[in-house]
Scaffold this active site. Structure first.
Site, PDB file in Angstrom:
ATOM      1  N   GLY A  40      76.775  84.211  27.208  1.00 35.11           N
ATOM      2  CA  GLY A  40      77.241  85.551  27.573  1.00 35.11           C
ATOM      3  C   GLY A  40      76.971  85.791  29.051  1.00 35.11           C
ATOM      4  O   GLY A  40      76.933  84.845  29.856  1.00 35.11           O
ATOM      5  N   LYS A  44      59.747  97.493  31.635  1.00 33.22           N
ATOM      6  CA  LYS A  44      61.172  97.237  31.380  1.00 33.22           C
ATOM      7  C   LYS A  44      61.551  97.822  30.013  1.00 33.22           C
ATOM      8  O   LYS A  44      62.604  98.431  29.855  1.00 33.22           O
ATOM      9  CB  LYS A  44      61.403  95.709  31.412  1.00 33.22           C
ATOM     10  CG  LYS A  44      62.823  95.260  31.127  1.00 33.22           C
ATOM     11  CD  LYS A  44      63.677  95.200  32.371  1.00 33.22           C
ATOM     12  CE  LYS A  44      65.165  95.247  32.107  1.00 33.22           C
ATOM     13  NZ  LYS A  44      65.780  94.016  31.704  1.00 33.22           N
TER      14      LYS A  44
HETATM   15  N1  LIG Z   1      73.700  91.269  30.825  1.00 38.20           N
HETATM   16  C1  LIG Z   1      72.739  91.780  31.555  1.00 38.20           C
HETATM   17  O1  LIG Z   1      72.961  92.129  32.727  1.00 38.20           O
HETATM   18  C2  LIG Z   1      71.333  91.889  31.010  1.00 38.20           C
HETATM   19  C3  LIG Z   1      70.333  92.395  31.872  1.00 38.20           C
HETATM   20  C4  LIG Z   1      69.015  92.423  31.401  1.00 38.20           C
HETATM   21  C5  LIG Z   1      68.707  91.959  30.135  1.00 38.20           C
HETATM   22  N2  LIG Z   1      69.703  91.491  29.331  1.00 38.20           N
HETATM   23  C6  LIG Z   1      69.309  90.964  28.008  1.00 38.20           C
HETATM   24  O2  LIG Z   1      69.618  89.562  27.979  1.00 38.20           O
HETATM   25  C7  LIG Z   1      69.947  89.150  26.642  1.00 38.20           C
HETATM   26  C8  LIG Z   1      71.337  88.499  26.655  1.00 38.20           C
HETATM   27  O3  LIG Z   1      72.257  89.512  27.024  1.00 38.20           O
HETATM   28  P1  LIG Z   1      73.777  89.252  27.415  1.00 38.20           P
HETATM   29  O4  LIG Z   1      74.215  90.445  28.190  1.00 38.20           O
HETATM   30  O5  LIG Z   1      73.965  87.909  28.016  1.00 38.20           O
HETATM   31  O6  LIG Z   1      74.456  89.284  25.972  1.00 38.20           O
HETATM   32  P2  LIG Z   1      75.929  88.832  25.602  1.00 38.20           P
HETATM   33  O7  LIG Z   1      76.807  88.927  26.810  1.00 38.20           O
HETATM   34  O8  LIG Z   1      76.284  89.560  24.364  1.00 38.20           O
HETATM   35  O9  LIG Z   1      75.770  87.281  25.299  1.00 38.20           O
HETATM   36  C9  LIG Z   1      75.134  86.768  24.184  1.00 38.20           C
HETATM   37  C10 LIG Z   1      75.794  85.449  23.881  1.00 38.20           C
HETATM   38  O10 LIG Z   1      75.118  84.826  22.801  1.00 38.20           O
HETATM   39  C11 LIG Z   1      76.082  84.180  22.027  1.00 38.20           C
HETATM   40  N3  LIG Z   1      75.561  83.899  20.693  1.00 38.20           N
HETATM   41  C12 LIG Z   1      75.147  84.776  19.735  1.00 38.20           C
HETATM   42  N4  LIG Z   1      74.715  84.113  18.657  1.00 38.20           N
HETATM   43  C13 LIG Z   1      74.884  82.799  18.927  1.00 38.20           C
HETATM   44  C14 LIG Z   1      74.653  81.610  18.180  1.00 38.20           C
HETATM   45  N5  LIG Z   1      74.138  81.668  16.961  1.00 38.20           N
HETATM   46  N6  LIG Z   1      74.950  80.417  18.751  1.00 38.20           N
HETATM   47  C15 LIG Z   1      75.456  80.359  20.008  1.00 38.20           C
HETATM   48  N7  LIG Z   1      75.699  81.448  20.758  1.00 38.20           N
HETATM   49  C16 LIG Z   1      75.419  82.652  20.219  1.00 38.20           C
HETATM   50  C17 LIG Z   1      77.271  85.127  22.004  1.00 38.20           C
HETATM   51  O11 LIG Z   1      78.402  84.401  21.626  1.00 38.20           O
HETATM   52  P3  LIG Z   1      79.865  85.050  21.442  1.00 38.20           P
HETATM   53  O12 LIG Z   1      80.390  85.175  22.839  1.00 38.20           O
HETATM   54  O13 LIG Z   1      80.567  84.028  20.626  1.00 38.20           O
HETATM   55  O14 LIG Z   1      79.643  86.372  20.758  1.00 38.20           O
HETATM   56  C18 LIG Z   1      77.275  85.579  23.464  1.00 38.20           C
HETATM   57  O15 LIG Z   1      78.050  84.712  24.250  1.00 38.20           O
HETATM   58  C19 LIG Z   1      69.868  90.432  25.801  1.00 38.20           C
HETATM   59  O16 LIG Z   1      68.596  90.535  25.215  1.00 38.20           O
HETATM   60  C20 LIG Z   1      70.065  91.562  26.823  1.00 38.20           C
HETATM   61  O17 LIG Z   1      69.501  92.789  26.413  1.00 38.20           O
HETATM   62  C21 LIG Z   1      71.006  91.454  29.729  1.00 38.20           C
END
Ligand SMILES: NC(=O)c1ccc[n+]([C@@H]2O[C@H](COP(=O)([O-])OP(=O)(O)OC[C@H]3O[C@@H](n4cnc5c(N)ncnc54)[C@H](OP(=O)(O)O)[C@@H]3O)[C@@H](O)[C@H]2O)c1
Length: 304
Positions: free
Chosen positions: A12, A179
């Protein structure tokens, strides 16, 4: 010297940026473990856009043990990543968990076959424009923060020479709670009201936020975080300076009808409060309401 074998699980916003940056170091041999095949990632950073070739696996049974796993799913998807962890991990592996919340060890450890679990606080913004297109934006000093000590030092070395700056701190637990404090108001309140951060300009929402924060500060202190007497007020004040048009990940997940990360945020506060016999009625109310929303979203996704 042998290259470091690294698997990034979850492509993601956060995993895409991590995979792109790790691939920039010739010392890293990076494999992406994802649910769809992606052979090339467009990586935007500052004014530049790069094409990064990726080695991707979509079938856990084809994965082999690695030195490092970088787990980048949302917290609620940690258990669904178990088939990957079972193939990738040995007791010599370190699993860096790039997820919001606390209790990373409890959440991921049972699936990791004796691997070392390294919690990481994510400060960078990772935005996914398309399954094969991500952007890194730096938000504050460090992009990632891990506990001071050996696994943290080795983790920081993985990102040397890349745009990601990894900090290490002996006060990790305090930063983790700071955080979490931002997340226990920003995410649930934007998700429940279906409004972006501008909703925090309302005095009634500020009053509710202070109540949620004060409960969580008391729990964080009981857990050992060095939180200040005016921590709740300071967090809210800083927060009011954020752009009102910005959304949160739970707000976007709610609008998209996806499962929500509520258990890892307000749920973690409520669970820790229980250990210390502290009251957290406002956090518990957020947890109950958003668990109901999350469960309904998950049930709907299953029937599609
Ligand atoms: N994005 C930010 O800027 C940000 C900032 C601070 C903290 N965070 C934290 O970082 C973490 C990740 O966030 P994110 O924004 O990257 O989330 P995201 O964009 O929803 O990405 C999560 C990814 O994990 C994949 N996934 C889920 N289950 C899986 C499995 N069983 N096998 C393989 N892949 C799997 C999803 O696949 P699909 O695409 O197929 O659904 C998606 O691509 C979270 O805890 C979030 O709160 C994010």
């Amino acid at each position: 010297m042998a290259r470091r074998k690294i698997a990034v699980v979850g492509l993601g916003g956060i995993g895409g940026v991590a995979a792109a940056c790790l691939s920039l170091s010739p010392e890293n041999d990076v494999t992406v473990c994802a649910r769809r095949q992606i052979d090339k990632l467009t990586f935007d950073h500052l004014e530049e856009s790069k094409q990064i070739p990726l080695k991707t696996l979509t079938d856990p049974s084809r994965a082999e043990p690695v030195d490092w796993v970088i787990l980048c799913t949302k917290a609620q998807d940690s258990a669904s990543a178990a088939p990957w962890l079972e193939r990738l991990c040995t007791p010599q592996t370190t699993v860096a968990v790039l997820q919001n919340g606390i209790s990373h060890e409890e959440r991921v450890g049972p699936h990791a076959k004796g691997a070392t679990i390294l919690p990481a606080i994510v400060y960078y913004n990772g935005e996914r424009f398309a399954p094969d297109h991500v952007r890194l934006r730096h938000i504050r000093g460090h992009d990632l923060l891990v506990p001071a000590g050996l696994p943290g030092d080795a983790f920081a070395a993985l990102f040397e020479g890349t745009p990601i700056d990894v900090g290490r701190s002996a006060e990790f637990i305090t930063y983790q709670w700071r955080k979490l404090l931002v997340n226990v108001i920003a995410n649930p309140i934007t998700a429940l009201t279906r409004q972006r951060l501008g909703v925090f300009q309302r005095p009634d929402i500020q009053g509710l936020s202070l109540g949620v924060l004060r409960e969580a500060v008391a729990v964080g202190r009981a857990e050992g975080a060095q939180l200040r007497d005016n921590e709740a007020e300071t967090i809210l004040e800083t927060f009011l300076g954020y752009p009102p048009e910005a959304g949160t990940s739970m707000y976007f997940d709610c609008l998209a009808g996806r499962a929500l990360e509520i258990e890892a945020l307000n749920g973690a506060v409520v669970a820790a409060a229980r250990r210390h016999g502290l009251p957290t009625p406002l956090n518990a109310a957020m947890l109950t309401l958003l668990t109901a929303v999350s469960d309904a979203n998950a049930a709907e996704t299953k029937t599609l």
